[in-house]
Design an enzyme around this catalytic site. Structure first.
Site, mmCIF file in Angstrom:
data_model
loop_
_atom_site.group_PDB
_atom_site.id
_atom_site.type_symbol
_atom_site.label_atom_id
_atom_site.label_comp_id
_atom_site.label_asym_id
_atom_site.label_seq_id
_atom_site.Cartn_x
_atom_site.Cartn_y
_atom_site.Cartn_z
ATOM 1 C CB SER A 55 -0.913 0.035 1.221
ATOM 2 O OG SER A 55 -1.565 1.295 1.332
ATOM 3 C CG MET A 56 1.628 5.576 -2.259
ATOM 4 S SD MET A 56 0.607 6.977 -1.731
ATOM 5 C CE MET A 56 -0.468 7.156 -3.146
ATOM 6 N NE ARG A 57 -4.513 5.584 -0.631
ATOM 7 C CZ ARG A 57 -4.202 5.727 -1.921
ATOM 8 N NH1 ARG A 57 -3.840 6.906 -2.369
ATOM 9 N NH2 ARG A 57 -4.269 4.708 -2.758
ATOM 10 C CB THR A 58 -0.897 1.598 4.665
ATOM 11 O OG1 THR A 58 -2.304 1.490 4.444
ATOM 12 C CG2 THR A 58 -0.562 1.025 6.033
ATOM 13 N NE ARG A 69 -2.075 -2.470 2.585
ATOM 14 C CZ ARG A 69 -3.212 -1.815 2.346
ATOM 15 N NH1 ARG A 69 -3.693 -0.997 3.264
ATOM 16 N NH2 ARG A 69 -3.842 -1.970 1.187
ATOM 17 C CD GLN A 121 -9.194 4.892 4.911
ATOM 18 O OE1 GLN A 121 -8.120 4.660 4.361
ATOM 19 N NE2 GLN A 121 -9.735 6.112 4.934
ATOM 20 C CG ASN A 150 -10.921 -4.388 4.171
ATOM 21 O OD1 ASN A 150 -11.540 -3.627 3.439
ATOM 22 N ND2 ASN A 150 -9.676 -4.766 3.895
ATOM 23 C CG ASP A 180 -12.851 0.166 -0.941
ATOM 24 O OD1 ASP A 180 -11.984 0.641 -1.701
ATOM 25 O OD2 ASP A 180 -12.595 -0.727 -0.105
ATOM 26 C CB SER A 201 -10.380 -5.741 -2.124
ATOM 27 O OG SER A 201 -11.458 -4.937 -1.700
ATOM 28 C CG MET A 202 -3.981 -6.638 -3.345
ATOM 29 S SD MET A 202 -2.664 -5.850 -2.359
ATOM 30 C CE MET A 202 -2.958 -4.118 -2.688
ATOM 31 C CB CYS A 234 -10.668 3.976 1.825
ATOM 32 S SG CYS A 234 -11.190 2.610 0.763
ATOM 33 C CG LEU A 235 -8.486 7.974 -2.220
ATOM 34 C CD1 LEU A 235 -7.486 9.139 -2.115
ATOM 35 C CD2 LEU A 235 -9.281 8.071 -3.513
ATOM 36 N NE ARG A 246 -4.912 5.167 6.844
ATOM 37 C CZ ARG A 246 -4.498 4.212 6.004
ATOM 38 N NH1 ARG A 246 -5.016 4.146 4.788
ATOM 39 N NH2 ARG A 246 -3.608 3.321 6.376
#
Length: 372
Positions: free
Chosen positions: A120-123, A171, A201, A229, A289, A293-294, A329-330, A357
């Site tokens: 994840s970039m944001r996390t 994560r 999030q 989630n 969302d 998802s992944m 949430c992007l 975040r």
């Protein structure tokens, strides 16, 4: 903390922080059992983790606390007052940083291990930047570095990494992995996301609601999309705060029934609707969302077909009313679950939400480390 107040034993006799270990003090403590307090039938999982019997809804009530501080695994492992304190701390630190005051360094001399089996970039950026700006040092451990249950047992990973670091953020894919990591860690473990929930999030979303809507209580949040989630974390926030969650989704894509029940048994209320236009009427927040998802990308084409009527577009926002705020949430797949005109609209706060975040997580970390 309220979620640990029923522990049979709070810590081992003679337990000390790593920096002050005395002779004879065991480096790795044995897990300390806590009595579950949730009004659900619980059973011990394979690692002693409390799991709601026949429901699939998890709780952190049966997990040993770290030597010092608190884990952050599910939102409703904490009381409303504790969650409110984390949010207020996040807002306070955000204000200080926004004013250019970089003098507050509570994490000075502390390290945080960041475990990612799910990229994840944001996390990564929000945790690493936030920890650094408050004086700490974060260490990134990617999917190729740590493979739970393959190269090394999860409980061994927990013991080793927690002996080096003051806090662990993870994560992951499997929720059982985060629970086992916490069970055997002597340092606080923060849940950066699992396939079951995403509490950090939703804490950022709640902080954004306080800034934009002005409150959490007595609001209506409509989540449009898969019962994933994100949905589960909104429901668990509603178990502590009195607001309404409506899950608008196609049949067969509902959230976990036991998690839905947690919201209705708690402070708030929750329901499922299969009619998006009915669901969004009067919403204070409309949230969506990605549809796949992944780990679900093989299902993307089928999900596009099934979710076709659940796109958050201008018609949906108009149906909600002028008071509605759009959140995501992007990353967003523009043209799929929502469109450019919504993401870029004045009622969209997705980038403020993304920035939050970092601030919400700083609030969480400060409380988990006993620094706030």
């Amino acid at each position: 903390m309220a979620h640990q107040s029923n522990c049979i034993s709070g810590s081992l006799p003679g337990a000390h922080p790593r920096s002050a270990l005395s002779a004879g003090t065991p480096l790795f403590r044995q897990p300390v059992r806590c009595k579950p307090t949730r009004d659900l039938s619980l059973q011990a999982g394979a690692n002693g983790v409390a799991v709601a019997e026949k429901t699939g809804s998890y709780t952190g009530q049966g997990i040993a606390g770290p030597v010092k501080g608190h884990h952050f695994l599910h939102i409703d492992d904490f009381s409303r007052d504790e969650l409110w304190a984390m949010l207020q701390t996040g807002l306070k630190v955000k204000k200080q940083l926004k004013e250019g005051d970089e003098s507050y360094k509570p994490f000075a001399g502390k390290t945080m291990a960041m475990i990612f089996t799910k990229p994840s970039m944001r996390t990564r950026v929000s945790f690493e930047t936030g920890f650094f700006r408050l004086g700490g040092h974060a260490i990134y451990l990617g999917p190729d570095t740590i493979e739970f249950g393959k190269r090394e047992a999860t409980k061994d990973i927990a013991r080793v990494i927690s002996s080096y670091n003051d806090v662990i953020m993870a994560r992951l894919f499997g929720h059982q992995d985060i629970l086992e990591l916490a069970e055997f860690s002597q340092s606080p473990v923060v849940n950066g996301l699992t396939d079951y929930n995403h509490p950090c999030q939703i804490m950022a979303d709640a902080l954004t609601m306080l800034e934009v809507v002005g409150r959490i209580d007595n609001t209506k949040v409509v989540y449009v999309g898969d019962g994933n989630n994100i949905t589960h974390s909104w429901l668990r926030l509603a178990a502590r705060f009195p607001f309404e969650v409506v899950c608008a989704c196609p049949e067969g894509y509902e959230p976990d029934a036991a998690t839905l029940a947690l919201a209705n048994a708690g402070a708030g209320s929750a329901r499922v609707s299969h009619d998006i236009m009915e669901a969004v009427k009067g919403a204070d927040v409309i949230y969506t969302d990605v549809w796949a998802s992944m780990g679900q990308k093989a299902e993307a084409a089928e999900r596009r077909r099934v979710f076709e009527q659940f796109q958050v577009n201008e018609q949906v926002m108009a149906q909600a009313g002028e008071q509605a705020t759009f959140m995501h949430c992007l990353p967003a797949e523009r043209g799929t679950e929502t469109i450019d005109e919504v993401v870029e609209a004045p009622y969209s706060v997705v980038f403020q939400e993304a920035e939050n975040r970092m601030h919400a997580q700083n609030g969480i970390l400060l409380h988990c480390l006993g620094l706030a």
